[in-house]
Design an enzyme around this catalytic site. Sequence first.
Site, short mmCIF file in Angstrom:
data_model
loop_
_atom_site.label_atom_id
_atom_site.label_comp_id
_atom_site.label_asym_id
_atom_site.label_seq_id
_atom_site.Cartn_x
_atom_site.Cartn_y
_atom_site.Cartn_z
N LYS A 90 0.84 -1.19 0.00
CA LYS A 90 0.00 0.00 0.00
C LYS A 90 0.88 1.25 0.00
CE LYS A 90 -3.81 2.01 2.74
NZ LYS A 90 -4.68 1.76 3.92
N SER A 165 -9.38 2.72 3.45
CA SER A 165 -8.45 3.35 2.54
C SER A 165 -7.67 2.36 1.68
CB SER A 165 -7.46 4.22 3.34
OG SER A 165 -6.65 3.42 4.19
N SER A 189 -9.86 0.55 7.60
CA SER A 189 -9.28 0.58 6.26
C SER A 189 -8.84 -0.76 5.70
CB SER A 189 -8.10 1.56 6.21
OG SER A 189 -8.55 2.87 6.42
#
Length: 477
Positions: A90, A165, A189
Site C-alpha cells: 500500500k 483506505s 481501512s
Amino acid sequence: MTAPERHPSPHTDIPTGLHTYTDDALGAHDAVALAALVRRREVSPAEAARDAAARLRAAEGLGALAATIADPAPTTAPDGPLAGVPTLVKDNSDYRGLPTGHGSAAFTPAPARRHAPFVRQLLSTGVTVLGKTRLPEFGFNATTEFEHAAPVRNPWHTAHSPGGSSGGAAALVAAGAVPVAHANDGGGSIRIPAACCGLVGLKPTRGRVRANAQSRQLPIDLVTDGILSRTVRDTAAFLAAAETHWRNPELPPLGLVEGPSGRRLRVGLLLDSPTGVPTDPATRAAVTATATTLEGLGHTVRPVRIPLDDQFTEDFLTYWGMLSFLLALTGRTLGAHFDRHRMDPLSQGLRAQYVRAMRRTPAVLHRLRKSREAYAAAFRGLDAILAPVVAHTTPRLGHLSPAVPYPTLIARILAYVAFTPLDNTVGTPSVSLPSTATTPEGLPIGVMFSARPGHEHTLLDLAYTLEAANPFRRLGS
C-alpha cells in the site's frame, strides 16, 4: 523501477464487472496453493511474477496501481511459507526505491531509502513485491477517490466504491491480479474494502505486527497492518509467517491456525451501531443470516450492547482531525514542495474542525482511552461480537468523494463508518468476512467479528467455520 502517473486519467470503456482470472500460472490459486506449487517447482517465482504483472495490466481499468516495479527483486526469503507469491504494498508504507505518495497531491515524494518495518516483516514471508496500490489522501476516506483524479473502482461493479483506505489493494485482490496484498487499518481501512470487495480482511491486535515509526509516536496508535486475501487460510498463513519474523512478547503466540477448532463459541450480536447509527435493511439481513448460520452450527448467539460514551463519535472525529493537523505541520518531512493548501477538501475540513476543538484534546484522549472499559464489559461471557462492517451497502462512486462539500461528506462518512473505529481505538482484533448476501447490483456484503486483544485465533476459528459452511464467492466463478 517505474512509477506511472500518480493520477491516472479516467477510463470511459470499463465493463460493469472486471476480473483477470485466466489459465496461467496463477490460475484461481490462493497464496497458500500457489506457494505450494512454487515449493514443488511446478511454478517458478519468475513465472508467477510475470503472470501477475500481465494481470495487473489487464486490471488497469480499475485505477488501483500507484507504482510498478519493472524488474521485481528475487525474494529475500526463499524458504518463507509464501515464497514466490506476488503481492503489492500500500502506498502509505515505504518500499525501498519507490516513492511513498500517501494518495496526496500536496507534495512530491522521493524514492524511499529503506523498507518500513512492517514491509520488512511482509517480505520475510517470501512474497515478491510487484508495486504499490493507491489509497485516498493519507488514508482518511472510506472510499478510494480523489478530488482531481480518477477513482479506484470496485471490480464487482465498477460504478461503485471499492472502499477505503486500502481500496487499491482490495480491488486488485478481488479482481484476481494477485492472491494477497498489503493493507492497513486506522478506522476500518482493512475491513471496509474487504466488505466492499468480498474479501477476508483481518485487522490484528494492536502490537501483533511491526508498527511503523509514525504510529508509535501518536498518543493512541490507531493503525495496524495486515493483508487482504480471498481465503481464510491465506490470512492465517500470513499471520503465522509474520510471527516467525517477530513476535510481540506481550501478546499470546498465535501460530498457524489451520481450520475450525470445533469449539462451541459464545457470540454477541450487534445490529445497530453503539454510536446510534441505524443499519440498513440489506446489511441487517446479512448479519442476521450469519447469526442464524452460527446457531445452526451449534454456537450460541445473543444480543449485546456496548455502552459507549455519547461523545465517542465526536471524539474519534476530533482525533482524526488532529492527525490531519499534524500532517499539515510536518508534511515537509514526507517529500519536496509540500503545500498544505493542496491537501484535499476532506483533509482540510478535518484539520479545520480540529483547530476549533483543539483545547479539548486532553479530554478527548481521556474519553477515547476509557472506551476500552465499555468494550471489555460488553465481552463478558462472550468469545466474539458479530456486527456489520459498515452501516449500509457499498455506495456508488461520488457519494463519498472528497469533492463533496465537507459538511455533507463528513455526515455521509459517519453514517457509513459507524462500527469499525471502536476496534482501532481499543486495539482489539477484528475481521471482515463475505456473507452469503449480495446487493441488487451483485456487490458483496461483509460481516464483522471482533474479539478480545490477542485472540485472533477466535476470529480465524469463526472465519474457517463460515467459509466451510458457505464457501466465499469469487468474482468470475
